[in-house]
Design a protein around this motif. Structure first.
Motif, short mmCIF file in Angstrom:
data_model
loop_
_atom_site.label_atom_id
_atom_site.label_comp_id
_atom_site.label_asym_id
_atom_site.label_seq_id
_atom_site.Cartn_x
_atom_site.Cartn_y
_atom_site.Cartn_z
N SER A 39 -15.58 2.99 -0.55
CA SER A 39 -15.63 1.38 -0.38
C SER A 39 -16.89 0.93 -0.72
O SER A 39 -16.95 -0.14 -1.39
N ALA A 42 -16.75 0.63 -4.58
CA ALA A 42 -15.71 -0.49 -5.16
C ALA A 42 -16.64 -1.70 -5.07
O ALA A 42 -16.45 -2.59 -5.66
N GLU A 49 -10.76 -0.25 -4.40
CA GLU A 49 -10.89 0.87 -3.80
C GLU A 49 -9.69 2.00 -4.37
O GLU A 49 -10.05 3.10 -4.37
N HIS A 53 -10.46 5.53 -5.82
CA HIS A 53 -9.82 6.55 -5.09
C HIS A 53 -9.40 7.54 -6.20
O HIS A 53 -9.32 8.83 -6.01
#
Length: 207
Positions: A39, A42, A49, A53
Motif C-alpha cells: 500500500s 502504491a 495496489e 501486488h
C-alpha cells in the motif's frame, strides 16, 4: 534498546522467515514491513495496489532478465517522468525510497525486497537470511496450504527462483549468499531459537 535498529530479513520460501520476522518485531516492540509495503508503494508510485501486488518482488521484463530467468512476465511499460519504465522498475524505485525513509525514521523489520542492499551503508542495519532444508520447507507448505508434497516442491522452486531473480537483478549482491548477510540461520534450530538469535544481535548493535 538505546539506539535505532533496522533489521532486513531475506528468506527462502517455506523456511518460516515471515513468522520469524514477525516474532522478532513483536519481541523488540517495533514495526514490521512486509506485505504492508504494497500500500505504501502504491501511494508513492501512483499505481494501484493490485498492480503492485502482481509485480511485488518480481524483476523487470528486460531482455537481460528474460535471458537470466527464462521467464517473460509481460510487464506493461509506464511513463515515469521523462523515462519509460516497466511497472516492475517503477515499483522498485518507489519501494527503495520508502525503505530508506522508514529506516531513517524508525526502528523496524523489513522483509525481502533487497532491503539489505538498499540500506547497506547504514550503521544501524542488521541483515539476516533464513533458510531451511527442502524437506522441512515442503512439510511446512503442505501443513499450511493443504497441498501435496509434489505441488509444494513446485511452489517452493518457483518462489525461490522469483525471489532470487528479483534480488540478483536489482542488487549488486547474490540472494542467499552467506557473504551478503550478517546472520545466516537455518530454521531447523527452531523458530523461537532463531528469533532469540536475531533479537540478541539487534540489541548488541543498538547498544
Amino acid at each position: 534498546m538505546s539506539k535505532k535498529i533496522v533489521i532486513a530479513i531475506g528468506r527462502e520460501f517455506g523456511s518460516g522467515g515471515r513468522e520469524i520476522a514477525r516474532k522478532v518485531a513483536e519481541k523488540l516492540d517495533i514495526k514490521i514491513y512486509d506485505k504492508e509495503l504494497i500500500s505504501l508503494i502504491a501511494k508513492k508510485s501512483g499505481m494501484s495496489e493490485a498492480v503492485i501486488h502482481d509485480v511485488d518482488e518480481t524483476a523487470t521484463n528486460s531482455f537481460l532478465y528474460v535471458l537470466s530467468s527464462g521467464a517473460f512476465s509481460g510487464a506493461p511499460i509506464v511513463n515515469s517522468g521523462s523515462t519509460m519504465l516497466p511497472v516492475n522498475d517503477k515499483a522498485f524505485i518507489a519501494c527503495s525510497k520508502i525503505i530508506k525513509e522508514l529506516a531513517e525514521k524508525e526502528s523496524c523489520v523489513i522483509v525481502g525486497r533487497c532491503a539489505e542492499s538498499i540500506l547497506k551503508d547504514r550503521d544501524d542495519l542488521l541483515t539476516v537470511f533464513i533458510s531451511a532444508d527442502l524437506e522441512r520447507r515442503i512439510d511446512r507448505i503442505v501443513e499450511h496450504e493443504g497441498i501435496s508434497r509434489s505441488e509444494a516442491a513446485s511452489v517452493i522452486k518457483r518462489a525461490d527462483k522469483k525471489r532470487a531473480s528479483y534480488h540478483n537483478y536489482y542488487s549488486d549482491t547474490r540472494w542467499g549468499s552467506r557473504n551478503t548477510y550478517d546472520l545466516c540461520i537455518n530454521s531447523k534450530i527452531g523458530i523461537d531459537v532463531a528469533v532469540d538469535m536475531i533479537v540478541s544481535a539487534a540489541i548488541a548493535i543498538a547498544k
